[in-house]
Motif scaffolding. Structure first.
Motif, PDB file in Angstrom:
ATOM      1  N   VAL A  10       0.834  -1.201   0.000  1.00 49.93           N
ATOM      2  CA  VAL A  10       0.000   0.000   0.000  1.00 49.93           C
ATOM      3  C   VAL A  10       0.866   1.248   0.000  1.00 49.93           C
ATOM      4  O   VAL A  10       0.531   2.261  -0.622  1.00 49.93           O
ATOM      5  N   LEU A 245      -3.962  -2.466  -7.439  1.00 48.37           N
ATOM      6  CA  LEU A 245      -3.992  -2.621  -5.973  1.00 48.37           C
ATOM      7  C   LEU A 245      -4.239  -4.074  -5.568  1.00 48.37           C
ATOM      8  O   LEU A 245      -4.969  -4.812  -6.245  1.00 48.37           O
ATOM      9  N   ALA A 249      -6.120  -3.204   0.525  1.00 46.06           N
ATOM     10  CA  ALA A 249      -6.067  -1.747   0.459  1.00 46.06           C
ATOM     11  C   ALA A 249      -7.212  -1.104   1.226  1.00 46.06           C
ATOM     12  O   ALA A 249      -8.351  -1.571   1.182  1.00 46.06           O
ATOM     13  N   ASP A 254      -6.690   5.846   1.868  1.00 48.87           N
ATOM     14  CA  ASP A 254      -5.614   6.206   0.947  1.00 48.87           C
ATOM     15  C   ASP A 254      -5.936   7.502   0.206  1.00 48.87           C
ATOM     16  O   ASP A 254      -5.051   8.332  -0.036  1.00 48.87           O
TER      17      ASP A 254
END
Length: 484
Positions: A10, A245, A249, A254
């Motif tokens: 990540v 990804l 995640a 994010d």
């Protein structure tokens, strides 16, 4: 799409995303927009634009890319076959951006090499015209600007080498190295700028609020346009990165991290830039409003003048500034290149190496068109049309397609699964109603401004881009329909 391509962590993804959003526009564009749209009062519409448009649309793009793991053209086709043409238009327009983006980076490369000995001389405007960007004089013979020509080729070779690798080993590795270095360099420039005599003059000019500006619709439009520009929303770049990804995640978290980092960065840069402009204003007795210009004028004409007046410290700050622009531009260029590459690989079944090689050669040849004596003027025309007209309306179309035809509620479970922050009805309402209306208003305003004073060359450039992008989009769409 190559599903083996995946970020190894990540952290790598977030760093790459920060590299995507932080580009050369943060360094020269935001400070000019902030100064010309109310100073300190501009932060009200700026943060509102982030809350209403920036974060909601980024969350959508993260959710779509993470959940579907397919190229952008394939996504649009699967929603409704006739929508695929919009996908190709978007990725082709973004590809045009990377074509002239490399030209700006080649200018920066020339200045980086000249910054050690102030090779631009005392007349920095003439140096830019004669040795880098050319001018807008169409009556003069059109020739090649050799330093820019060489810089473009060098940068595309470097770009090709890095992009040939898997996203994690290529883009991810470069982002992990360059982004921390970029922040360190700009932190040094930021802190040093406060020690300069006259820095407070620059800060006051930048941040002094004009509350009456909040009553001007153009200020609010400027704020929303800045967020579209700085966060690269609706341009398939964020979506494409999100397709790489892995399953652990925290998507919404994010988004918050990336938006926060981007905003802090461009605000700090604006403060540093105007602190240095204040120094020059005081030391040269030139009013600061005469020093403030947008785009290439500030970075490639005004700042070299400032470094000339600084003496020894200018030989340190100059290379650091142009190095930071190079780092920021390289990381953003990967994101601009990736959407078309991803769609091409999905369309033709090519290997990544083949796709990168073919597209890099095409892009390099097109970039060299700007390495002429009218290069900077031509670049301004292309940039104005692509960003203020073409991409804007396609963002509004996406918002309608995803909200009304696809259904954004389909990605809500994936978005909310691991994230601390959650989305719900308010997020859906924003995407379905508020966002399309705001963007269409911005687009109409941009169209009026774009064509109100267009000359013959600008009209020709606009028509070439329009028919070129439309023609290629139709071709790719038809190709898909006969091979699906």
């Amino acid at each position: 799409m190559n599903k083996s391509s995946q970020w190894n962590s990540v952290v790598t993804f977030v760093v790459a995303m920060v590299g995507l959003t932080i580009g050369i526009g943060n360094i020269w564009r935001f400070s000019y927009v902030l100064y010309n749209n109310g100073g300190g009062s501009f932060f009200i519409p700026y943060f509102m634009a982030i809350a209403v448009m920036g974060v909601p649309f980024l969350i959508l793009e993260y959710g779509l890319g993470f959940s579907l793991k397919k190229s952008f053209s394939k996504l649009m086709h699967d929603i409704r076959p006739e929508f695929e043409i919009f996908a190709w238009m978007i990725v082709l327009l973004v590809f045009i951006v990377v074509i002239y983006y490399m030209v700006i980076l080649s200018w920066d490369l020339v200045y980086l090499f000249n910054s050690f000995n102030f090779g631009w001389g005392a007349d920095t405007a003439s140096f830019f015209t004669n040795n880098v960007g050319g001018n807008s004089d169409l009556s003069s013979p059109i020739g090649i600007v050799v330093p820019t020509f060489i810089g473009i080729i060098v940068l595309w070779v470097i770009f090709w080498f890095i992009s040939n690798h898997d996203v994690n080993d290529g883009i991810g590795m470069v982002s992990r190295v360059l982004m921390p270095m970029l922040f360190i360099i700009m932190l040094f420039i930021f802190l040093y700028s406060f020690t300069l005599p006259g820095s407070k003059v620059g800060l006051y000019a930048l941040l002094n609020p004009n509350w009456n500006a909040l009553l001007d619709i153009r200020v609010w439009l400027a704020a929303f346009a800045q967020i579209i520009f700085t966060l690269s929303i609706g341009q398939a770049m964020v979506y494409t990165y999100a397709t790489y990804l892995n399953e652990d995640a925290r998507l919404i978290d994010d988004v918050v991290m990336v938006v926060t980092a981007n905003s802090l960065y461009e605000i700090f840069i604006a403060v540093g830039v105007f602190s240095i402009l204040g120094y020059m204003s005081v030391s040269s007795s030139i009013p600061i409003d005469l020093l403030v210009t947008d785009g290439s004028g500030l970075i490639f004409v005004v700042f070299p003048q400032i470094f000339n007046s600084m003496g020894f410290i200018g030989h340190i700050l100059g290379p650091l500034l142009f190095l930071s622009i190079l780092f920021a531009g390289i990381t953003s260029s990967f994101a601009l290149f990736e959407p078309l590459l991803s769609s091409i690989l999905d369309k033709f079944g090519w290997s990544r190496k083949k796709g990168v090689t073919i597209l890099s050669i095409i892009a390099c040849i097109c970039s060299l068109i700007f390495a002429t004596s009218i290069g900077s003027h031509l670049l301004e025309l292309v940039d104005s049309f692509v960003n203020e007209f073409a991409i804007l309306i396609l963002i509004a179309i996406q918002s309608v397609i995803f909200s009304w035809y696809y259904g954004v509620e389909k990605v809500m479970p994936a978005l909310n699964k691991l994230s601390k922050f959650k989305v719900g009805k308010k997020w859906k309402f924003t995407l379905k109603y508020i966002l399309p209306i705001i963007i269409i208003v911005i687009w109409v305003y941009g169209v009026v401004g774009l064509f109100s004073e267009a000359d013959l060359l600008e009209i020709i450039v606009d028509l070439v881009i329009t028919f070129g992008v439309l023609g290629l989009s139709i071709f790719f769409t038809k190709f898909n329909s006969t091979n699906s």
